[in-house]
Motif scaffolding. Structure first.
Motif, short mmCIF file in Angstrom:
data_model
loop_
_atom_site.label_atom_id
_atom_site.label_comp_id
_atom_site.label_asym_id
_atom_site.label_seq_id
_atom_site.Cartn_x
_atom_site.Cartn_y
_atom_site.Cartn_z
N PRO A 3 38.14 30.46 28.49
CA PRO A 3 37.57 29.39 29.31
C PRO A 3 36.21 28.95 28.81
O PRO A 3 35.34 29.78 28.52
CB PRO A 3 37.47 30.01 30.70
N THR A 4 36.03 27.66 28.70
CA THR A 4 34.75 27.12 28.26
C THR A 4 33.80 26.99 29.46
O THR A 4 34.22 27.02 30.62
CB THR A 4 34.93 25.73 27.64
N ASP A 6 32.29 24.31 30.41
CA ASP A 6 32.64 23.09 31.15
C ASP A 6 33.82 23.32 32.09
O ASP A 6 33.83 22.80 33.21
CB ASP A 6 32.96 21.95 30.19
N PHE A 7 34.80 24.08 31.64
CA PHE A 7 35.97 24.36 32.48
C PHE A 7 35.56 25.19 33.70
O PHE A 7 35.96 24.87 34.83
CB PHE A 7 37.02 25.11 31.66
N VAL A 8 34.73 26.20 33.50
CA VAL A 8 34.26 27.03 34.62
C VAL A 8 33.46 26.18 35.60
O VAL A 8 33.64 26.29 36.82
CB VAL A 8 33.43 28.23 34.10
N MET A 9 32.60 25.31 35.09
CA MET A 9 31.80 24.45 35.97
C MET A 9 32.70 23.49 36.76
O MET A 9 32.44 23.22 37.94
CB MET A 9 30.77 23.66 35.16
N GLU A 29 34.55 36.01 35.97
CA GLU A 29 33.48 35.05 35.67
C GLU A 29 33.16 34.19 36.90
O GLU A 29 31.99 33.97 37.22
CB GLU A 29 33.90 34.16 34.50
N MET A 30 34.19 33.72 37.58
CA MET A 30 33.99 32.91 38.79
C MET A 30 33.28 33.74 39.86
O MET A 30 32.34 33.27 40.50
CB MET A 30 35.33 32.41 39.32
N LYS A 31 33.73 34.95 40.05
CA LYS A 31 33.14 35.82 41.07
C LYS A 31 31.67 36.06 40.78
O LYS A 31 30.83 35.99 41.68
CB LYS A 31 33.90 37.15 41.09
N LYS A 32 31.34 36.33 39.50
CA LYS A 32 29.96 36.59 39.11
C LYS A 32 29.08 35.38 39.40
O LYS A 32 28.00 35.50 39.98
CB LYS A 32 29.91 36.94 37.63
#
Length: 42
Positions: A3-4, A6-9, A29-32
């Protein structure tokens, strides 16, 4: 999948409307990032 940023954002911009089911690394990553944002208000 790698996941980049930009994708996470993009996912984070959806707030409570989205839940990542897999992969586990993206869940983590999302949880963090969400916990870091929440801690700004403590």
């Amino acid at each position: 999948m790698s996941p980049t940023y930009d994708f996470v954002m993009e996912l984070l911009s959806m707030g409570a409307e989205v839940k990542v089911l897999e992969p586990r690394i993206l869940q983590d990553e999302m949880k963090k990032k969400l916990l870091n944002a929440l801690n700004l208000y403590n």
